[in-house]
Design a protein around this motif. Structure first.
Motif, PDB file in Angstrom:
ATOM      1  N   LEU A  34      10.743  -1.474  -0.564  1.00  0.00           N
ATOM      2  CA  LEU A  34      10.103  -1.360  -1.878  1.00  0.00           C
ATOM      3  C   LEU A  34       9.157  -2.528  -2.101  1.00  0.00           C
ATOM      4  N   ARG A  35       7.932  -2.214  -2.477  1.00  0.00           N
ATOM      5  CA  ARG A  35       6.955  -3.243  -2.832  1.00  0.00           C
ATOM      6  C   ARG A  35       7.340  -3.863  -4.174  1.00  0.00           C
ATOM      7  N   ARG A  36       6.677  -4.941  -4.523  1.00  0.00           N
ATOM      8  CA  ARG A  36       6.932  -5.629  -5.791  1.00  0.00           C
ATOM      9  C   ARG A  36       6.796  -4.677  -6.986  1.00  0.00           C
ATOM     10  N   ASP A  37       5.838  -3.735  -6.917  1.00  0.00           N
ATOM     11  CA  ASP A  37       5.627  -2.810  -8.039  1.00  0.00           C
ATOM     12  C   ASP A  37       6.556  -1.591  -7.983  1.00  0.00           C
ATOM     13  N   GLY A  38       7.446  -1.542  -6.987  1.00  0.00           N
ATOM     14  CA  GLY A  38       8.409  -0.447  -6.876  1.00  0.00           C
ATOM     15  C   GLY A  38       7.960   0.707  -6.012  1.00  0.00           C
ATOM     16  N   ASP A  67       9.807  -8.029   1.160  1.00  0.00           N
ATOM     17  CA  ASP A  67      10.292  -6.886   0.385  1.00  0.00           C
ATOM     18  C   ASP A  67      11.823  -6.887   0.336  1.00  0.00           C
ATOM     19  N   LEU A  68      12.466  -7.023   1.490  1.00  0.00           N
ATOM     20  CA  LEU A  68      13.929  -6.958   1.564  1.00  0.00           C
ATOM     21  C   LEU A  68      14.602  -8.132   0.864  1.00  0.00           C
ATOM     22  N   ARG A  69      13.984  -9.300   0.908  1.00  0.00           N
ATOM     23  CA  ARG A  69      14.560 -10.456   0.217  1.00  0.00           C
ATOM     24  C   ARG A  69      14.498 -10.262  -1.306  1.00  0.00           C
ATOM     25  N   ARG A  70      13.443  -9.610  -1.783  1.00  0.00           N
ATOM     26  CA  ARG A  70      13.264  -9.384  -3.217  1.00  0.00           C
ATOM     27  C   ARG A  70      14.160  -8.236  -3.701  1.00  0.00           C
ATOM     28  N   ALA A  95      19.935  -4.142   2.244  1.00  0.00           N
ATOM     29  CA  ALA A  95      19.854  -5.195   3.259  1.00  0.00           C
ATOM     30  C   ALA A  95      20.196  -6.543   2.633  1.00  0.00           C
ATOM     31  N   GLU A  96      20.988  -7.317   3.357  1.00  0.00           N
ATOM     32  CA  GLU A  96      21.357  -8.667   2.942  1.00  0.00           C
ATOM     33  C   GLU A  96      20.983  -9.626   4.066  1.00  0.00           C
ATOM     34  N   GLU A  97      20.195 -10.628   3.756  1.00  0.00           N
ATOM     35  CA  GLU A  97      19.756 -11.557   4.797  1.00  0.00           C
ATOM     36  C   GLU A  97      20.925 -12.425   5.252  1.00  0.00           C
TER      37      GLU A  97
END
Length: 151
Positions: A34-38, A67-70, A95-97
């Motif tokens: 997912l991008r910042r804007d969803g 994306d995954l971190r956000r 996803a979890e880093e």
């Protein structure tokens, strides 16, 4: 609620074997983040199965890693390859880093669902697994209405 790859293997071993085969048949798959804007973004990605977990990797500071971190929600579609390969596999999750990635990022995927589709005769079959819920299998014979089959 998410589950681990190990939980999936325990609850649906034959289905997990098919999904594992699809993800190990090819090196690169299609990851949706997912991008910042969803809005969705698709990226090529590799997976690794280690210690009962499904892992995703990324180059350091790549867009998909950001994306995954956000927002860790994502889906990965196994590269379909040859249509005779037996099934089409998709996994969704969060996803979890993991720490200590060094010069790259490594994410553990907590599974929210796994979907496998395949064609048998003149029927399309779909089987879905969710953590701690019964699996569901549907058949669409002759492109008609879906029929639910007990497992």
């Amino acid at each position: 609620m998410t589950g681990s790859w190990k939980q999936f293997e325990t609850e649906a071993p034959e289905l997990a074997k098919r999904v594992h085969a699809r993800f190990t048949a090819e090196k690169t798959h299609v990851l949706a983040t997912l991008r910042r804007d969803g809005s969705p973004r698709v990226n090529g990605s590799e997976v690794e199965f280690r210690d009962g977990e499904l892992l995703l990797g990324s180059m350091l500071n790549a867009v998909k890693a950001r994306d995954l971190r956000r927002d860790g929600r994502c889906a990965i579609h196994a590269f379909p390859g040859d249509p005779e390969n037996g099934c089409d596999a998709k996994v969704s999750g969060v996803a979890e880093e993991l720490p200590g990635g060094g010069d790259s990022h490594l994410f553990r995927l907590g599974l929210t669902d796994v979907v496998v589709t395949w064609v048998e005769g003149n029927s399309l079959w779909v089987e879905t697994w969710w953590p701690d819920r019964p699996r569901v299998r549907y058949e669409r014979p002759e492109n008609g209405p879906a029929l639910r089959h007990p497992l």
